[in-house]
Design a protein around this motif. Structure first.
Motif: not given
Ligand code: FAD
Length: 458
Positions: A279-290
């Motif tokens: 599973t993946f995301s990045d360290h931005r503030h508005v949460i994203v997830y994939g």
């Protein structure tokens, strides 16, 4: 209601989503559970396993998995909505660590039970990679790993990745590093919840669907079809909780929205990676997830949809074209190999539940027999299993390591009355999205976002 249209996941479960029969008249049970999402069903499951003589009825307004459990991103993770440092400040370091360890074990437990029960939910424990795609994000990744070490987690729990290591897992654009934890599995959420419903039914649990509960009282759950009397009544209604009398300010429903692409060709996957279905995301503030789905799509979601006045929940709020467009753009930016016209085939969304102090909780009030679990924010796929096991222990009067965890019996403050709640939640959402834009522009960390996080106790 056309249930398959609620999410890509519900449109791809095996078999039709024909509702089970509703309640027909008054009845008795030992335990009545309101809500057939993961929380309600895991509670029923562990109770039925521990004591097959307990008579359990689950009441569901629509069908099992109608709520967030049939629509989510499919991260079965060890994440808990309150960060480890915040948990340590509130409950002490040892209890915070015990909570984290229990969440880590929960991922294994869900894998174990789904295998044992033959619940085929496309389970793959490939961990989670969270990418850092700017210097500011890299600094956040480093700080997160340092905080994890300071609070007792080791490299088996969370490691810092350099640019090459992070890209080897997920070759997004502009990767400078990231973090990796093995404690997460990608799942097909609707197959999980539907399979769970079948597993509890096979153990003698009654599930009445299309049976909305109009009120919960000590000793009874009331519906338009009749009343179920039981000494224990469990509320497992998460984002819909404000609709129950007396609970308008218990939980704020916040919407998370998702898109799924068409199945991608192998050549595209060769370029993107995610070979272990991390599973993946990045360290931005508005949460994203994939996640990379078992059938070769990208399923990708994020917050950013508005909170609705009065904590209202409505099918109309599941779809927000502005957010879908932003998600599609974000996917294209992460993976330019998808081309200028990212091939999105499905869009959907749903409400998750946020407690005023961002602290999930589970508990049973012995005097009234009223139990509850929820407030998981975006981390309920794993946490609901821990909640179900814990509620089973509480209901059966068993003291255990689970019943001593710091979220047990925790009472979050109530949300502010409106219009304050509306102003505060939407202001918070705005601060985070403004912060991401500002960080991109200036290359410096947003002080407002940091202050807001502190305010939330993160
Ligand atoms: C788009 C999205 C993405 C997410 N992604 C993730 C993720 O990747 N990982 C993760 O861990 N978490 C994720 N979450 C959160 C996670 O899905 C939830 O925390 C979890 O599913 C909550 O389970 P639940 O059983 O408590 O609630 P729900 O699944 O919401 O179930 C509540 C049930 O109660 C029923 N109900 C409500 N009121 C009544 C009533 N009065 N009478 C009878 N029945 C009632 C509803 O119909 C519903 O079926 C996501 C959530 C959303 C919306």
């Amino acid at each position: 209601m056309r249930y398959p249209e609620l999410s890509y996941w519900l449109s791809t479960v095996d078999g039709p989503l024909t509702p089970r029969p509703p309640l027909t008249g008054d009845t008795d049970a030992d335990v009545v559970i309101v809500g057939a999402g993961y929380t309600g069903l895991w509670t029923a499951y562990y109770l039925a396993v521990a004591d097959p003589t307990v008579r359990i009825t689950v009441l569901e307004a629509e069908i099992a998995g109608y709520g967030a459990s049939g629509r989510n991103g499919g991260w079965c993770s060890a994440l808990f909505p309150t960060s480890l440092p915040a948990l340590a400040r509130r409950h002490g370091r040892d209890r915070a660590l015990a909570m984290q360890r229990a969440m880590r074990d929960t991922v294994r437990e869900v894998g174990r039970v789904t295998a044992a029960e033959g619940v085929d939910c496309d389970w793959r424990q490939g961990g989670t990679v969270v990418l850092a795609r700017s210097e500011v994000q890299l600094a956040r990744a480093r700080a997160e790993v340092a905080a994890a070490r300071a609070h007792g987690l080791d490299p088996d729990d969370l490691v810092l990745l350099d640019a090459a290591e992070a890209s080897a897992r997920c070759a997004a654009e502009g990767v400078r590093g990231g973090t990796y934890t093995p404690h997460c599995a990608a799942v097909h959420p609707a197959k999980l919840v539907q399979g769970l419903a079948r597993a509890v039914e096979a153990r003698g649990v009654r599930i009445a669907e299309r049976t909305p509960v109009t009120a919960i009282r000590p000793g009874a759950a009331l519906t338009g079809h009749g009343t179920v009397r039981a000494p224990v009544v469990v509320r497992a209604t998460e984002g819909w909780t404000p609709g129950l009398p007396g609970h308008r300010r218990t939980i704020a429903p916040v919407y998370s929205l998702m898109v799924a692409t068409a199945p991608l060709p192998e050549s595209t996957w060769d370029a993107i990676g995610l070979g272990a279905r991390e599973t993946f995301s990045d360290h931005r503030h508005v949460i994203v997830y994939g996640q990379r789905t078992a059938d070769g799509r990208l399923a990708f979601g994020g917050r950013g949809a508005p909170y609705h006045f009065g904590s209202r929940v409505s099918p109309a709020y599941d779809r927000e074209p502005r957010v879908f467009a932003a998600l599609r753009r974000a996917l294209g930016e992460l993976f330019p190999v998808l081309g200028p016209d990212v091939p999105v085939t499905h869009t959907w969304g749903g409400p998750l539940g946020v407690a005023r102090d961002w602290h999930a909780s589970v508990g049973l009030d012995r005097a009234s027999g009223l139990g509850w679990a929820g407030g998981y924010v975006g981390d309920g796929v794993g946490a609901s299993n821990l909640a179900g096991r814990t509620l089973a222990d509480l209901i059966l009067g068993r003291e255990s390591d689970l019943t001593r965890l710091p979220w047990v019996g925790h009472r979050s403050p109530r949300w502010e009355p409106e219009p304050l709640r509306w102003l505060a939640v939407n202001a918070g959402l705005r601060v985070m999205s403004d912060a991401d834009r500002a960080e991109q522009r200036t290359g410096r960390p947003s002080r407002r976002a940091a202050a807001f996080s502190r305010l939330l106790g993160h």
